[in-house]
Every structure is written in structure tokens, then in C-alpha cells.
Design an enzyme around this catalytic site. Structure first.
Site, PDB file in Angstrom:
ATOM      1  N   THR A 258      34.636  33.423  34.938  1.00 33.29           N
ATOM      2  CA  THR A 258      35.184  33.370  33.205  1.00 33.29           C
ATOM      3  C   THR A 258      35.956  34.885  32.277  1.00 33.29           C
ATOM      4  OG1 THR A 258      33.170  34.650  33.215  1.00 33.29           O
ATOM      5  CG2 THR A 258      33.189  32.071  33.409  1.00 33.29           C
ATOM      6  N   GLY A 259      36.208  35.754  32.914  1.00 35.45           N
ATOM      7  CA  GLY A 259      37.194  37.032  32.993  1.00 35.45           C
ATOM      8  C   GLY A 259      38.083  36.080  31.605  1.00 35.45           C
TER       9      GLY A 259
ATOM     10  N   ALA B 231      44.017  41.031  29.438  1.00 35.22           N
ATOM     11  CA  ALA B 231      43.882  41.179  27.896  1.00 35.22           C
ATOM     12  C   ALA B 231      44.632  41.228  26.912  1.00 35.22           C
ATOM     13  CB  ALA B 231      42.284  42.354  27.851  1.00 35.22           C
TER      14      ALA B 231
ATOM     15  N   LEU C 176      37.288  43.238  28.689  1.00 36.09           N
ATOM     16  CA  LEU C 176      36.835  44.272  29.811  1.00 36.09           C
ATOM     17  C   LEU C 176      36.232  45.284  28.475  1.00 36.09           C
ATOM     18  CD1 LEU C 176      38.015  44.890  33.074  1.00 36.09           C
ATOM     19  CD2 LEU C 176      35.991  43.361  32.302  1.00 36.09           C
TER      20      LEU C 176
ATOM     21  N   ALA D 198      40.663  34.238  39.389  1.00 38.62           N
ATOM     22  CA  ALA D 198      40.753  33.012  39.070  1.00 38.62           C
ATOM     23  C   ALA D 198      40.178  32.023  38.406  1.00 38.62           C
ATOM     24  CB  ALA D 198      39.116  32.310  40.860  1.00 38.62           C
TER      25      ALA D 198
ATOM     26  N   ILE E  16      41.960  45.307  37.066  1.00 43.13           N
ATOM     27  CA  ILE E  16      40.866  45.224  37.848  1.00 43.13           C
ATOM     28  C   ILE E  16      41.407  44.252  38.853  1.00 43.13           C
ATOM     29  CG2 ILE E  16      38.736  44.734  37.423  1.00 43.13           C
ATOM     30  CD1 ILE E  16      38.429  47.531  36.073  1.00 43.13           C
TER      31      ILE E  16
ATOM     32  N   PRO F 118      32.537  21.256  40.610  1.00 49.28           N
ATOM     33  CA  PRO F 118      33.789  20.892  39.979  1.00 49.28           C
ATOM     34  C   PRO F 118      33.681  20.961  38.439  1.00 49.28           C
ATOM     35  CG  PRO F 118      32.436  19.071  40.625  1.00 49.28           C
ATOM     36  CD  PRO F 118      31.459  20.498  40.836  1.00 49.28           C
TER      37      PRO F 118
ATOM     38  N   LYS G 268      43.080  25.425  41.593  1.00 53.08           N
ATOM     39  CA  LYS G 268      41.421  25.468  41.313  1.00 53.08           C
ATOM     40  C   LYS G 268      40.815  24.678  41.008  1.00 53.08           C
ATOM     41  CE  LYS G 268      37.544  27.714  39.970  1.00 53.08           C
ATOM     42  NZ  LYS G 268      36.396  29.518  39.141  1.00 53.08           N
TER      43      LYS G 268
ATOM     44  N   SER H 251      50.243  52.316  29.339  1.00 53.83           N
ATOM     45  CA  SER H 251      50.218  53.315  30.099  1.00 53.83           C
ATOM     46  C   SER H 251      50.690  52.624  31.298  1.00 53.83           C
ATOM     47  CB  SER H 251      48.998  54.141  30.693  1.00 53.83           C
ATOM     48  OG  SER H 251      48.860  54.405  31.804  1.00 53.83           O
TER      49      SER H 251
END
Length: 498
Positions: free
Chosen positions: A342-343, A9, A331, A46, A41, A96, A74, A35
């Protein structure tokens, strides 16, 4: 501008805003305060296919990116065991990144139903090139494919920690200032952050981006009661992640696998050097020890584990992602379980939207309201798409799955569409007025029809027309197979430069 927190991020935000605002004339001094003690995480590892556009816009070299992050291609996600077995076989379908339209008086999805092909073929096999490429262990790239392009859309499997390091190096090379320091507190006055206190001193600024993960160190200072939980419809709130060596003799697969287990689902993601796996589960039904035991049993007794990590997940989003002079990205702004990878997409979406709003002026109330409305809408839209995967299940072998169909009752828009889609094809116009940012009718069709939520068209087409449509599709498949490389051969080509 101070970006507090690194990881994907922080560094995606830094490199994007620096590229957007400082290419020719320096508009902002961009600092990343990171830091050295706080880990990343990065459970999913993916992406969706649109992340290619982000990397391309940042001027990155695709092969260098893949080589430095142990990446593979992917082509989509294979879902297994999300419904009861069919004729004694595990239920599966593929989502797909492409859908073909080879021409005809109706679209190929309608022709698939009218032609009665559901009796002998999975839906994805009838409309997607990637669905056929993975059968022969091919990916949509060739040795001569231009950067970030191929004969069909694709994303990546990659190491999130290595991605953050790669983006950090590129951002610093382009002028971003990297400050290694641990943030201890923030000084707030009249609803805005004046400075952050760290173990290396205080850092003031006009604008702050909170990339501190679930902790939300800055955004929580500015507004309390600013979180909307999605736990009523998405009860999975923990994960156990296992990194293991690739099974002996196995080549990395060009797709993610999502297998439904007793109280959630397990992912398997192949990198060039290892496999990332994990179990996303409902902690009201399983203890961490039970979840880890079930995951290890699923992976097999011969699993060679490199690392095992237990994670808490805070599923939901900020009511206001931009408060005062601070925006939460990643996050700290929201999280949806990683079922559709989707992160990174939500980071891309958040920072690109921020850039256009910051370009307006110094952050007036109307800009903040616009940004917050859109980000809330994006998370709500994504929530409904993830619920779709659960609510159509007919599994009744555990309390978790017996309760899954009821989750749709908390999603008004989706709940109103499901009866409609039993009578007509799911189409683009059904999404008018929604906040769909990536998953539209094409994606919904793969899940709906993969989960056997079929419409019943009441008209006929001639066999000749149907055969013509699917004959053209088969020609596209043949050409794609001829033009594409074996996935492992492409990876050898990419990673040979390391």
C-alpha cells in the site's frame, strides 16, 4: 511550492500537483529539492491495482512505464504458511484484485458457503478470475488491451528506484523544476516554514511538502509529539531485503508471494530482471543477523544475491499530517508494513486529497483539520486490515505467532466485527462510517475466508440455483483464459521496445 525529497513520494506529488494545477494556467511554481546522496527505500516494489488510475490520470504511457521500470503484472498476493498445515500441506490462500458476481438471487460468496464448496475448493478459486489465470501463468492483459485496462483488475511489480527516475523525467518535461541539493535545516517562524537551507543555498516558499521519508525533516520542525505508533498491534519493525537473480528456468510470476516465517513474513516479488525478496520481522525476537540467516535459508542455498539491505521501519502515522504550511506525504506522514503493498497507494491518496484541499484556499484551519482527520482515518483503517492477517492465525510454533491473535484487542472496530462475521457474511454495509480507502468487504472476505474464519448461513438453496451461479462463473473463467495472454509472452511484448 517546494517539495523536499524525491523518491516515489516526491515525484508522484510533483507530477500530480503540476498536472492538477498547471495544465492550462500556471497556478504554482513547483520545485523538487532532492539530495543526490540519499537512497530510496522502496522495499516492497509492488502496488495495489488502483495505482493504474494514478498513472493514467498523469497521461503516462503504460508500456513505456513498464519497460522503464522492469515491471511485471501483479494479479494479487499468495499467502503461504499463515496457518498450521492442512492435511500435511502448507496452508495457502490468494488475495486477488477481482471478485465476480455472475448473477443469482444471492451473491456468489453466500452461494459458495451454502453450497458447501469450502470442503473442496479455496474461496478465491470460487469467485475470482485472477485466481484461475495465475494457475496457467496468465495475466489479465492481452496484446490488444487498452492502456491501464484488462479483463480483470491488476497492479504492478516494479523497480522503485527506476519508477522515481521515470516520474522525475516526466515531471521535469511537464515544467516541474528539479533542484539537486541536500537540505540542512529549515527556518521556522510562528508555526510555518519560511525557507529551507541547503548546501546549494536557501529556498523560500509559501507551501512545503515533506517527502523526506522517516526522517520527517520539515514536519518535525513544526510540531513535536506528532507520531502515533502502531507497534502495539503491528510489532514488526525491521526488514532485511535481498535482491537476487531470478532462479534458473523460472519465469516471473504475475503475483506477489507472502510467506509467514518464524517472527514475521517474507515477500517475493518478480521483476523481469531479478527477484526482490525480504523478511519483515519483530526485532524483539530476532537479531538482524538471525533474520538474514532465516531469509537466506528460506530462499535456498543456491540463491545468487545481488544486494542485501537492512532497514528500520517506523510503523504508525502522524497525528497531524498537515501542520502550518507543510504537509507530510509518503513515509514522513505514515507507514504500514508492506504486507498489502500500500505504499504507493497512500502517496496517491495523500497527494490527491491535498490537491482538492489546496484548491479550496490558502490552507485555512478548517481545511487542515479536514485533511488530517481523513489521513488519520485512512491509516487507522489500513492498520486494522493488516492486523486481520495476523490475528486469525492458529500457528503456535513460536512466541510471535502465539501472540498474534491478541493483536486484534488493540483494534476496537475489527474486534467488534470478527464475532459478527462468524454468524453472517461480511458485507459492504458493515463498513458504514469507516475510512476504507481501498480494502472493503471484497478484500476482507479473501482474508477472512482464506484464514478459515467462516460464517454459518442457516438457509438452503437448490442445487440447480447453485450450479447455475457457478456454471456462469466457470464460463467467465473460460472466456478470460481465452482472452488473456501468458504472462511471460505479455512481458516480452512490453519489454521488446527497450
Amino acid at each position: 511550492m517546494n517539495i523536499v525529497g524525491g523518491g516515489s513520494a516526491g515525484w508522484m506529488t510533483a507530477i500530480y500537483l503540476n498536472r492538477y494545477f498547471n495544465r492550462d494556467i500556471k497556478n504554482y511554481q513547483i520545485n523538487v529539492i532532492e539530495s543526490p546522496d540519499i537512497g530510496i527505500i522502496g522495499v516492497g516494489e509492488a502496488t495495489v491495482h488502483s495505482i493504474r488510475f494514478f498513472f493514467a490520470a498523469m497521461g503516462l504511457d503504460e508500456r513505456e512505464l513498464m519497460a522503464e521500470t522492469n515491471a511485471t503484472i501483479k494479479s494479487g498476493i499468495m499467502f503461504r504458511n499463515w496457518m498450521k498445515p492442512v492435511d500435511g500441506n502448507t496452508h495457502e490462500y490468494f488475495h486477488p484484485f477481482d471478485q465476480q458476481q455472475p448473477g443469482g438471487s444471492v451473491d456468489i460468496s453466500t452461494a459458495w458457503f451454502v453450497g458447501g464448496r469450502s470442503d473442496r475448493q479455496r474461496y478465491d478459486e470460487g469467485v475470482s478470475l485472477n485466481s484461475h489465470l495465475i494457475k496457467s501463468e496468465q495475466c489479465p492483459k492481452s496484446g490488444s488491451s487498452p492502456q491501464f485496462q484488462a479483463i480483470a483488475p491488476y497492479g504492478y511489480h516494479l523497480d522503485a528506484t527506476l519508477l522515481a527516475r521515470f516520474l522525475r523525467r516526466k515531471a521535469v518535461e511537464q515544467g516541474v523544476c528539479h533542484i539537486e541539493a541536500t537540505v540542512l535545516d529549515a527556518e521556522v517562524e510562528q508555526g510555518e516554514i519560511l525557507s529551507v537551507a541547503t548546501d546549494q543555498g536557501n529556498f523560500s516558499g509559501d507551501f512545503f511538502v515533506d517527502c523526506t521519508g522517516f526522517r520527517g525533516l520539515l514536519i518535525d520542525k513544526l510540531q513535536k509529539d506528532n507520531w502515533e505508533s502502531f507497534s502495539d498491534v503491528l510489532p514488526c519493525d525491521k526488514a532485511v531485503a535481498i535482491q537476487r537473480e531470478m532462479p534458473e528456468g523460472a519465469a516471473p510470476r504475475p503475483y506477489t508471494v507472502a510467506t509467514a516465517l518464524s517472527s514475521g513474513w517474507a515477500w517475493q516479488i518478480d521483476l523481469v530482471n531479478r527477484q526482490g525478496s525480504g523478511y519483515v520481522y519483530d526485532s524483539s525476537r530476532l537479531s538482524p543477523e538471525q533474520a538474514e540467516s532465516e531469509l537466506r535459508s528460506f530462499l535456498g542455498a543456491e540463491t545468487s544475491v545481488i544486494k542485501c539491505t537492512h532497514l528500520d521501519m517506523k510503523v504508525g502515522c502522524r497525528k497531524d499530517t498537515w501542520v502550518g504550511n507543510c504537509v507530510a506525504v509518503g513515509l514522513s506522514g505514515g507507514f504500514i508494513e508492506p504486507l498489502e503493498s500500500t505504499g504507493l497507494h497512500m502517496i496517491h491518496l495523500g497527494v490527491s486529497l491535498l490537491a482538492t484541499h489546496l484548491a479550496g484556499d490558502d490552507g485555512s484551519a478548517v481545511l487542515r483539520a479536514s485533511y488530517n482527520e481523513k489521513m488519520r482515518g485512512f491509516y487507522q483503517d489500513l492498520k486494522q486490515f493488516i492486523v486481520l492477517h495476523y490475528c486469525l492465525s492458529n500457528r503456535d510454533d513460536s512466541e510471535f505467532w502465539r501472540n498474534a491473535p491478541a493483536t486484534v484487542e488493540g483494534c476496537h472496530w475489527l474486534n467488534s466485527r470478527l464475532p459478527l462475521w462468524k454468524h453472517k457474511i461480511c458485507e459492504y454495509q458493515d463498513f458504514a462510517g469507516s475510512y476504507a480507502s481501498i480494502f472493503t468487504d471484497t478484500n476482507y472476505r479473501y482474508v477472512l475466508y482464506g484464514m478459515q474464519h467462516y460464517p454459518s448461513p442457516r438457509f438452503s438453496m437448490s442445487d440447480t440455483e447453485i450450479d447455475t451461479i457457478f456454471g456462469r462463473f466457470e464460463q467467465l473463467v473460460d472466456r478470460a483464459k481465452t482472452a488473456s495472454m501468458m504472462h511471460d509472452k505479455f512481458l516480452q511484448l512490453v519489454h521488446a521496445q527497450r
